[in-house]
Design an enzyme around this catalytic site. Structure first.
Site, mmCIF file in Angstrom:
data_model
loop_
_atom_site.group_PDB
_atom_site.id
_atom_site.type_symbol
_atom_site.label_atom_id
_atom_site.label_comp_id
_atom_site.label_asym_id
_atom_site.label_seq_id
_atom_site.Cartn_x
_atom_site.Cartn_y
_atom_site.Cartn_z
ATOM 1 N N LYS A 1 0.956 -1.112 -0.154
ATOM 2 C CA LYS A 1 0.024 -0.065 -0.123
ATOM 3 C C LYS A 1 0.952 1.270 0.039
ATOM 4 O O LYS A 1 0.683 2.306 -0.489
ATOM 5 C CB LYS A 1 -0.876 0.028 1.365
ATOM 6 C CG LYS A 1 -2.112 -0.942 1.017
ATOM 7 C CD LYS A 1 -3.172 -0.620 2.261
ATOM 8 C CE LYS A 1 -4.338 -1.807 1.594
ATOM 9 N NZ LYS A 1 -5.312 -1.638 2.743
ATOM 10 N N LYS B 1 -4.767 -8.868 -6.600
ATOM 11 C CA LYS B 1 -6.117 -9.352 -6.016
ATOM 12 C C LYS B 1 -7.161 -8.157 -6.364
ATOM 13 O O LYS B 1 -6.825 -6.892 -6.685
ATOM 14 C CB LYS B 1 -5.992 -9.239 -4.399
ATOM 15 C CG LYS B 1 -5.729 -8.215 -3.630
ATOM 16 C CD LYS B 1 -6.112 -8.152 -2.194
ATOM 17 C CE LYS B 1 -5.959 -6.931 -1.512
ATOM 18 N NZ LYS B 1 -6.380 -6.722 -0.003
ATOM 19 N N LYS C 1 -10.972 -3.042 -3.727
ATOM 20 C CA LYS C 1 -12.073 -1.667 -3.958
ATOM 21 C C LYS C 1 -11.331 -0.451 -4.318
ATOM 22 O O LYS C 1 -12.057 0.494 -4.568
ATOM 23 C CB LYS C 1 -13.127 -1.638 -2.918
ATOM 24 C CG LYS C 1 -12.688 -1.907 -1.425
ATOM 25 C CD LYS C 1 -13.789 -1.657 -0.658
ATOM 26 C CE LYS C 1 -13.696 -2.644 0.705
ATOM 27 N NZ LYS C 1 -12.522 -2.969 1.462
HETATM 28 P P1 TYM Z 1 -10.786 -5.173 3.636
HETATM 29 O O1 TYM Z 1 -11.758 -3.918 3.808
HETATM 30 O O2 TYM Z 1 -9.642 -4.786 2.736
HETATM 31 O O3 TYM Z 1 -11.484 -6.411 2.906
HETATM 32 C C1 TYM Z 1 -12.479 -6.984 3.814
HETATM 33 C C2 TYM Z 1 -12.578 -8.566 3.616
HETATM 34 O O4 TYM Z 1 -12.569 -8.958 2.305
HETATM 35 C C3 TYM Z 1 -11.459 -9.997 2.203
HETATM 36 N N1 TYM Z 1 -11.147 -9.565 0.912
HETATM 37 C C4 TYM Z 1 -10.986 -10.452 -0.298
HETATM 38 N N2 TYM Z 1 -11.044 -11.777 -0.089
HETATM 39 C C5 TYM Z 1 -11.078 -12.605 -1.358
HETATM 40 N N3 TYM Z 1 -10.407 -12.002 -2.225
HETATM 41 C C6 TYM Z 1 -10.264 -10.633 -2.531
HETATM 42 N N4 TYM Z 1 -9.861 -10.091 -3.648
HETATM 43 C C7 TYM Z 1 -10.397 -9.915 -1.455
HETATM 44 N N5 TYM Z 1 -10.072 -8.485 -1.024
HETATM 45 C C8 TYM Z 1 -10.648 -8.142 0.168
HETATM 46 C C9 TYM Z 1 -10.254 -9.558 3.358
HETATM 47 O O5 TYM Z 1 -9.547 -10.375 3.286
HETATM 48 C C10 TYM Z 1 -11.310 -9.136 4.258
HETATM 49 O O6 TYM Z 1 -11.693 -10.262 5.152
HETATM 50 N N6 TYM Z 1 -7.792 -5.238 7.568
HETATM 51 C C11 TYM Z 1 -8.961 -5.651 6.976
HETATM 52 C C12 TYM Z 1 -10.287 -5.123 7.836
HETATM 53 C C13 TYM Z 1 -10.006 -5.180 9.318
HETATM 54 C C14 TYM Z 1 -10.353 -6.624 10.092
HETATM 55 C C15 TYM Z 1 -10.245 -6.033 11.493
HETATM 56 C C16 TYM Z 1 -10.450 -7.644 9.473
HETATM 57 C C17 TYM Z 1 -9.810 -4.378 10.305
HETATM 58 N N7 TYM Z 1 -9.947 -4.817 11.445
HETATM 59 C C18 TYM Z 1 -10.101 -7.272 12.233
HETATM 60 C C19 TYM Z 1 -10.519 -8.731 10.550
HETATM 61 C C20 TYM Z 1 -10.349 -8.535 12.033
HETATM 62 C C21 TYM Z 1 -9.170 -4.888 5.734
HETATM 63 O O7 TYM Z 1 -8.554 -4.011 5.180
HETATM 64 O O8 TYM Z 1 -10.094 -5.708 5.089
#
Ligand code: TYM
Length: 333
Positions: free
Chosen positions: A111, A194, A197
């Site tokens: 990032k 990957k 968004k």
């Molecule tokens: P974020 O917002 O990037 O994504 C949310 C969830 O979607 C999953 N994900 C994917 N899974 C499969 N293929 C993809 N291309 C893909 N893109 C995203 C992510 O693995 C995630 O599960 N850091 C986290 C948010 C967070 C969090 C937490 C998660 C903050 N605190 C505590 C679990 C526990 C994040 O940026 O997710």
């Protein structure tokens, strides 16, 4: 009963990757465990967000999570910045985690890109806040996509060091739940990246609010190769884009990549893509409709989020209080 926690950033509309990798797996957990699902706006601002867009995206995220099947009666759905305990415990964890640990985080490197000096310090300590999100509820199960694995390992390092440094057995071990054939959905333009968004190209992803024409157009333009589909998965080695589309069809039809190949071996993408489009439209159409309906009543969404925050706050409060005592903070009397 196990306590489940997961989060999603309101940095845009959820993508098919978020849905297949995470959200879809959250829905059944509501019936078997105590679940908290959090819209992590504080994580989102680790990278620049337009305030108006962030606000709109937060409501839109709530609407899409509800439209995907989360129910405020069965889980605690809330916004991270509504519950101060996350930031409060995160500060303690900033003082537990080591620079060396954070330096190893691949997502920070991705990032921050080439100009690491210009990245926010929030982006750097982001995994500490994520550990706090989970541990402030003593949650032990975390359903996520594959890209979050390293952050959860760090959460365990933090919990162990806290317990060790203070001679307590307070924070539990956290277990990732990484499930399904779509734990890693890739970009439609580049099968080695990957689906995200925050990708500048909207063509790289399917958003949960894309209409049928948009879905059809994105799938039509998705990068593929000229070869036919083989009859086994091993033969897709080195064909990242083909592998990804096969995986997506398997995930939305409740099948496996092997079964998809067995059914469609010998076809080219000219025949495969329309089928994939139909399956996506059939699966995502009702979610989009539900989302649009929910967004018509913003006050009702805000109320649901407030009630979620009140429940979350009540759960976090005693755990934060005890953590503060362990650290040696004088109680406010
Ligand atoms: P974020 O917002 O990037 O994504 C949310 C969830 O979607 C999953 N994900 C994917 N899974 C499969 N293929 C993809 N291309 C893909 N893109 C995203 C992510 O693995 C995630 O599960 N850091 C986290 C948010 C967070 C969090 C937490 C998660 C903050 N605190 C505590 C679990 C526990 C994040 O940026 O997710």
């Amino acid at each position: 009963m196990n306590r489940v926690f997961s989060g999603i950033q309101p940095s845009g509309v959820p993508t098919l990757g978020n849905y297949l990798g995470a959200i879809r797996n959250w829905v059944p957990l509501q019936h078997t465990a105590e679940c908290l699902f959090c819209i992590v706006d504080m994580h989102a601002i680790t990278q620049r967000q337009d305030p108006r867009e962030l606000l709109a995206n937060t409501r839109e995220m709530a609407a899409s999570l509800l439209a995907c099947g989360l129910s405020p009666d069965r889980c605690v759905l809330f916004v991270q910045s509504h519950v101060a305990a996350h930031a409060q415990l995160a500060w303690v964890f900033n003082c537990i985690a080591r620079l060396g640990w954070l330096n190893r985080m691949t997502q920070f490197k991705d990032k921050a890109g080439k100009d690491r000096e210009a990245a926010s310090t929030g982006l750097y300590v982001y995994p500490n806040l994520m550990a706090a999100d989970i541990l402030v509820y003593h949650a032990t199960q975390v359903p996520v996509g594959d890209d979050q694995r390293q952050h959860l390992e760090l959460a365990n390092d933090i919990a162990e060091k806290f317990n060790h440094d203070y001679g307590v057995d307070f924070f539990p071990h956290v277990e990732p739940l990484i499930q399904g054939v779509a734990a890693r959905v890739m970009s439609l333009r580049d099968g080695t990246r990957k689906m995200s968004k925050s990708d500048p190209s909207d063509q790289s992803r399917i958003n949960l609010n894309d209409d049928s024409d948009t879905i059809a157009n994105k799938i039509k333009r998705a990068t593929t190769d000229a070869d036919l589909l083989p009859d086994n998965l091993a033969a897709l080695e080195g064909r990242a884009e083909a592998r990804n589309l096969v995986g997506i069809l398997a995930a939305v039809t409740g099948s496996t990549p092997e079964a998809v190949l067995a059914a469609h071996a010998g076809k080219g993408f000219g025949a495969f893509k329309p089928m994939l489009t139909d399956a996506l439209v059939a699966h995502l159409g009702p979610i989009r409709a539900g989302m649009l309906r929910l967004l018509e009543d913003a006050p009702a969404l805000d109320t649901a989020l407030r009630l979620g925050a009140e429940k979350a706050e009540a759960m976090a409060e005693p755990i934060l209080k005890r953590a503060y005592e362990i650290v040696g903070f004088l109680a406010r009397r």
